[in-house]
Design a protein around this motif. Structure first.
Motif, PDB file in Angstrom:
ATOM      1  N   LYS A 150       0.711  -1.095   0.170  1.00 38.04           N
ATOM      2  CA  LYS A 150      -0.162  -0.016   0.005  1.00 38.04           C
ATOM      3  C   LYS A 150       0.883   1.275  -0.038  1.00 38.04           C
ATOM      4  CE  LYS A 150      -3.990   2.059   2.197  1.00 38.04           C
ATOM      5  NZ  LYS A 150      -4.944   2.099   3.473  1.00 38.04           N
ATOM      6  N   TYR A 151       1.858   1.188   0.627  1.00 36.20           N
ATOM      7  CA  TYR A 151       2.891   2.337   0.763  1.00 36.20           C
ATOM      8  C   TYR A 151       4.001   2.544   0.219  1.00 36.20           C
ATOM      9  CZ  TYR A 151      -0.737   3.192   4.248  1.00 36.20           C
ATOM     10  OH  TYR A 151      -1.874   3.279   5.026  1.00 36.20           O
ATOM     11  N   LYS A 152       4.567   1.561  -0.441  1.00 37.66           N
ATOM     12  CA  LYS A 152       5.886   1.331  -1.201  1.00 37.66           C
ATOM     13  C   LYS A 152       6.064   2.613  -2.153  1.00 37.66           C
ATOM     14  CE  LYS A 152       4.613  -1.756  -5.042  1.00 37.66           C
ATOM     15  NZ  LYS A 152       4.875  -3.004  -5.897  1.00 37.66           N
ATOM     16  N   HIS A 153       5.280   3.276  -2.622  1.00 40.73           N
ATOM     17  CA  HIS A 153       5.428   4.278  -3.408  1.00 40.73           C
ATOM     18  C   HIS A 153       5.621   5.612  -2.660  1.00 40.73           C
ATOM     19  CE1 HIS A 153       1.249   5.048  -1.812  1.00 40.73           C
ATOM     20  NE2 HIS A 153       1.522   6.321  -1.974  1.00 40.73           N
ATOM     21  N   ARG A 154       5.718   5.541  -1.468  1.00 40.50           N
ATOM     22  CA  ARG A 154       6.361   6.972  -0.656  1.00 40.50           C
ATOM     23  C   ARG A 154       7.639   6.970  -0.497  1.00 40.50           C
ATOM     24  NH1 ARG A 154       1.761   7.320   4.364  1.00 40.50           N
ATOM     25  NH2 ARG A 154      -0.075   7.654   2.884  1.00 40.50           N
ATOM     26  N   VAL A 155       8.356   5.902  -0.888  1.00 46.98           N
ATOM     27  CA  VAL A 155       9.864   5.824  -0.792  1.00 46.98           C
ATOM     28  C   VAL A 155      10.469   6.950  -1.628  1.00 46.98           C
ATOM     29  CG1 VAL A 155      11.993   4.530  -1.414  1.00 46.98           C
ATOM     30  CG2 VAL A 155      10.268   3.503  -0.275  1.00 46.98           C
ATOM     31  N   PRO A 156      10.997   7.951  -1.421  1.00 48.73           N
ATOM     32  CA  PRO A 156      11.578   9.087  -2.201  1.00 48.73           C
ATOM     33  C   PRO A 156      12.701   8.733  -2.844  1.00 48.73           C
ATOM     34  CG  PRO A 156      12.448   9.325   0.092  1.00 48.73           C
ATOM     35  CD  PRO A 156      11.576   7.939   0.350  1.00 48.73           C
ATOM     36  N   VAL A 192      10.426  -0.859   4.271  1.00 49.84           N
ATOM     37  CA  VAL A 192       9.579   0.171   3.298  1.00 49.84           C
ATOM     38  C   VAL A 192       8.319   0.133   4.046  1.00 49.84           C
ATOM     39  CG1 VAL A 192       8.512   0.134   1.058  1.00 49.84           C
ATOM     40  CG2 VAL A 192      10.869  -0.684   1.277  1.00 49.84           C
ATOM     41  N   ALA A 193       7.751  -1.004   4.635  1.00 49.76           N
ATOM     42  CA  ALA A 193       6.018  -0.942   4.922  1.00 49.76           C
ATOM     43  C   ALA A 193       6.366   0.168   6.261  1.00 49.76           C
ATOM     44  CB  ALA A 193       5.874  -2.274   5.405  1.00 49.76           C
ATOM     45  N   ARG A 194       7.431  -0.229   7.181  1.00 48.73           N
ATOM     46  CA  ARG A 194       7.240   0.939   8.194  1.00 48.73           C
ATOM     47  C   ARG A 194       7.504   2.518   7.987  1.00 48.73           C
ATOM     48  NH1 ARG A 194      11.055  -3.742  11.342  1.00 48.73           N
ATOM     49  NH2 ARG A 194       9.078  -4.868  12.185  1.00 48.73           N
ATOM     50  N   PHE A 195       8.516   2.784   6.902  1.00 46.74           N
ATOM     51  CA  PHE A 195       8.686   3.917   6.614  1.00 46.74           C
ATOM     52  C   PHE A 195       7.520   4.322   5.885  1.00 46.74           C
ATOM     53  CE2 PHE A 195      10.016   6.649   2.895  1.00 46.74           C
ATOM     54  CZ  PHE A 195      10.353   7.695   3.649  1.00 46.74           C
ATOM     55  N   ARG A 240      12.995  12.207  12.227  1.00 45.77           N
ATOM     56  CA  ARG A 240      12.427  11.375  11.310  1.00 45.77           C
ATOM     57  C   ARG A 240      13.601  10.811  10.549  1.00 45.77           C
ATOM     58  NH1 ARG A 240      10.239  14.611   6.965  1.00 45.77           N
ATOM     59  NH2 ARG A 240       9.674  12.752   6.066  1.00 45.77           N
ATOM     60  N   PHE A 241      13.382   9.263  10.177  1.00 45.36           N
ATOM     61  CA  PHE A 241      14.174   8.460   9.358  1.00 45.36           C
ATOM     62  C   PHE A 241      13.739   8.374   7.956  1.00 45.36           C
ATOM     63  CE2 PHE A 241      16.100   6.008  13.312  1.00 45.36           C
ATOM     64  CZ  PHE A 241      16.401   7.022  14.019  1.00 45.36           C
ATOM     65  N   ILE A 242      14.681   8.262   7.059  1.00 50.13           N
ATOM     66  CA  ILE A 242      14.228   7.939   5.759  1.00 50.13           C
ATOM     67  C   ILE A 242      14.960   6.873   5.284  1.00 50.13           C
ATOM     68  CG2 ILE A 242      14.941   8.665   3.230  1.00 50.13           C
ATOM     69  CD1 ILE A 242      14.193  11.569   4.157  1.00 50.13           C
ATOM     70  N   TYR A 243      14.410   5.802   4.473  1.00 51.16           N
ATOM     71  CA  TYR A 243      15.006   4.668   4.135  1.00 51.16           C
ATOM     72  C   TYR A 243      14.898   4.820   2.496  1.00 51.16           C
ATOM     73  CZ  TYR A 243      15.357  -0.460   2.991  1.00 51.16           C
ATOM     74  OH  TYR A 243      16.087  -1.617   2.511  1.00 51.16           O
ATOM     75  N   LEU A 244      16.051   4.202   1.889  1.00 48.81           N
ATOM     76  CA  LEU A 244      16.297   4.456   0.469  1.00 48.81           C
ATOM     77  C   LEU A 244      16.716   3.158  -0.015  1.00 48.81           C
ATOM     78  CD1 LEU A 244      18.213   7.717   0.334  1.00 48.81           C
ATOM     79  CD2 LEU A 244      15.941   7.485   0.303  1.00 48.81           C
TER      80      LEU A 244
END
Length: 536
Positions: free
Chosen positions: A68-74, A235-238, A285-289
């Motif tokens: 549902k949210y993988k598209h939010r990865v920048p 990815v799911a958590r981020f 905030r943390f970012i995952y790439l």
């Protein structure tokens, strides 16, 4: 873990003629004939299996969150620095001579203005890694590289202590951390640093990949296990705005964030998860790439793998004991609290699985007199929650990472289940030590570099696994006896799953003993060679 607990759910022995009668009579044959002693076995057995199944069902929530949210990865930062900040690259080492050269070679290739880059080699080594690395760094510094060598004779705090000591001397605003077996890509800093132009970002984490993934079946299994974590969980958590952790390497941390969260602390063995949760509780905030890959090395022997997993199991349990009360009191949503619980406590399932294993044989005997329909009523939902969640989770991870080669994971999954079984005893010990408050040293994972992995390195590991492999072989024999019992009562359906237990325990026990035997032979050979050279 829940993946091994799920295997127990298949063990509901009934003879073929009893199955047929149950179907014909449309009844649960004998279910009301159970005595009080039978219930004393069955109730705790199914309670424990239900707990294990809940952890397994959580994987479905992770899968849903990922899809549902993988598209939010920048893919690109929202803004960029007008002027690049100073970065300190920290390289913690401890007796890792085999990988020093490749580590420094890769770090020196990082593309970043030299005047804004500082490289710290944080060497706590007590063997020949120390003089070798010190001389190597001196040569590199003389050649004009911005590199410093920091050696501690007192290993207080282990890796956390080394990072904290290095930060006290560092000049950078940001700390990029790489363990000794990692090889960061040349554009690592170029791709990550601008995400910190948002002042609320405290950590940027990248995805691990594996230089020796295809070295052996063991390394393939490990890669599959870690792919699930890095491809789906992070990815799911981020994507949902939930807490997730810096993995201790292949990432960058804001110095101000580290200090604001209380610095590197060493009262747990997973200092990275500890700092991560403290920082996020402070609002960072943390970012995952995941699209940035950082190659690393996997343990090439069973004992090294178990040492690593024990450290992670004990460390996460320590973090849970330390921080869950503060997390539950914090003014954050219930979803953040629930996910923190599932993230920090999954290793509690290992001691639960030991209890399930002890109950399994008497429960099998009791359930011999229970009908086939009872399995559909009770076991089937648990199987869906646990076993099939594992299959879904890991196959999806491989499909997302390797869309053209993901089907190989189907054949690796049984070995992943067996290796999960192999961790049961060692990780149970680690969890119990954490719950009892017993402190232990940070035991590094042996690293040999890809070129040396074939011979397990020039410096054969000088350690003894003690009673562990014998306990694992004993458990293998226990499950082998249960397999023979299943043959006796014609419960052939359970045999494939029981053999996963047998093979997992035997794999762990016998491979460790064999590797120790080979290590002794190498040590004796090397010692004899040294003596001959000394005489001559």
């Amino acid at each position: 873990m829940d993946l091994i607990g799920s295997l127990a759910l298949f063990l509901a022995p009934s003879k073929v003629d009893r199955w047929t009668r149950a179907l014909t009579d449309n009844t649960f044959s004998g279910i009301h004939q159970l005595g009080w002693f039978d219930w004393l076995l069955l109730v705790p057995y199914f309670v424990l299996l239900t707990i294990l199944a809940i952890y397994g069902a959580h994987r479905y929530a992770v899968v849903r969150g990922y899809l549902k949210y993988k598209h939010r990865v920048p893919l690109v930062p929202e803004t960029k620095f007008a002027a690049l900040p100073r970065v300190t690259v920290q390289l913690p080492l401890f007796n890792e001579r085999n990988v020093v050269d490749q580590l420094l070679e890769s770090v020196l290739k990082l593309r970043y203005p030299k005047e804004l880059l500082e490289i710290q080699v944080l060497d706590d080594s007590t063997d020949d890694t120390h003089p070798y690395t010190e001389a190597l760094v001196a040569r590199l510094k003389a050649q004009g590289h911005p590199i410093e060598y920091i050696h501690r004779t007192d290993r207080t705090g282990f890796k956390a202590g080394a990072l904290q000591a290095g930060m006290a001397q560092a000049k950078g605003e940001f700390m990029a951390v790489f363990d000794a077996d990692f090889i960061p890509p040349e554009d690592f800093l170029e791709k990550t640093i601008h995400f910190f132009s948002d002042p609320n970002i405290g950590v940027v984490q990248t995805r691990w990949t594996y230089l020796n993934r295809d070295f052996s079946l063991l390394t393939e299994v490990q890669a599959l296990m870690l792919d699930g974590h890095f491809a789906l969980e992070h990815v799911a958590r981020f994507g949902q705005g939930l807490f997730f952790n810096f993995n201790g390497t292949a990432g960058i941390l804001r110095r101000v964030m580290i200090n604001d969260a209380g610095g590197w602390q060493h009262d747990t063995l997973t200092e990275d998860s500890d700092l991560s949760y403290r920082a996020q509780l402070k609002g960072w905030r943390f970012i995952y790439l995941p699209w940035i890959e950082c190659p690393s090395e996997l343990p090439v022997d069973t004992y090294g793998f178990q040492v690593q997993q024990q450290r992670w199991a004990k460390g996460l349990t320590q973090v849970a004991l330390k921080l869950l009360p503060a997390i539950f009191r914090a003014k954050i949503g219930w979803r953040e609290k629930a996910e923190a619980w599932f993230h920090l406590t999954p290793n509690l399932s290992y001691p639960l699985m030991v209890i399930v294993s002890a109950l399994m044989l008497p429960v099998m005997i009791v359930r011999f007199y229970i009908g086939w329909g009872q399995m559909l009523l009770i076991d089937a939902p648990l199987i869906v929650c646990s076993f099939w969640s594992v299959v879904t989770f890991y196959l999806l991870a491989e499909h997302e990472l390797y869309p053209n080669n993901w089907k190989r994971a189907i054949f690796i999954l049984p070995f992943l289940l067996a290796m999960g079984v192999a961790l049961t005893i060692s990780n149970t010990k680690a969890v119990i030590e954490a719950l009892m408050g017993k402190q232990s040293a940070f035991v590094r994972t042996p690293k040999y570099a890809p070129k040396a992995a074939g011979s397990l390195g020039a410096t054969a590991y000088k350690r003894k696994s003690g009673w562990l492999p014998f306990a694992e072989i004993g458990m293998g024999c226990f499950f082998l006896f249960m397999a023979l019992y299943c043959i006796e009562v014609m419960n052939f359906f359970a045999l494939p799953f029981l053999m996963i237990f047998v093979s997992g325990y035997f794999w762990a026990g016998f491979s460790t003993l064999w590797q120790e035997h080979q290590a002794r032979l190498r040590y004796q050979r090397d010692s004899a060679k040294v003596e001959v050279e000394a005489i001559s």
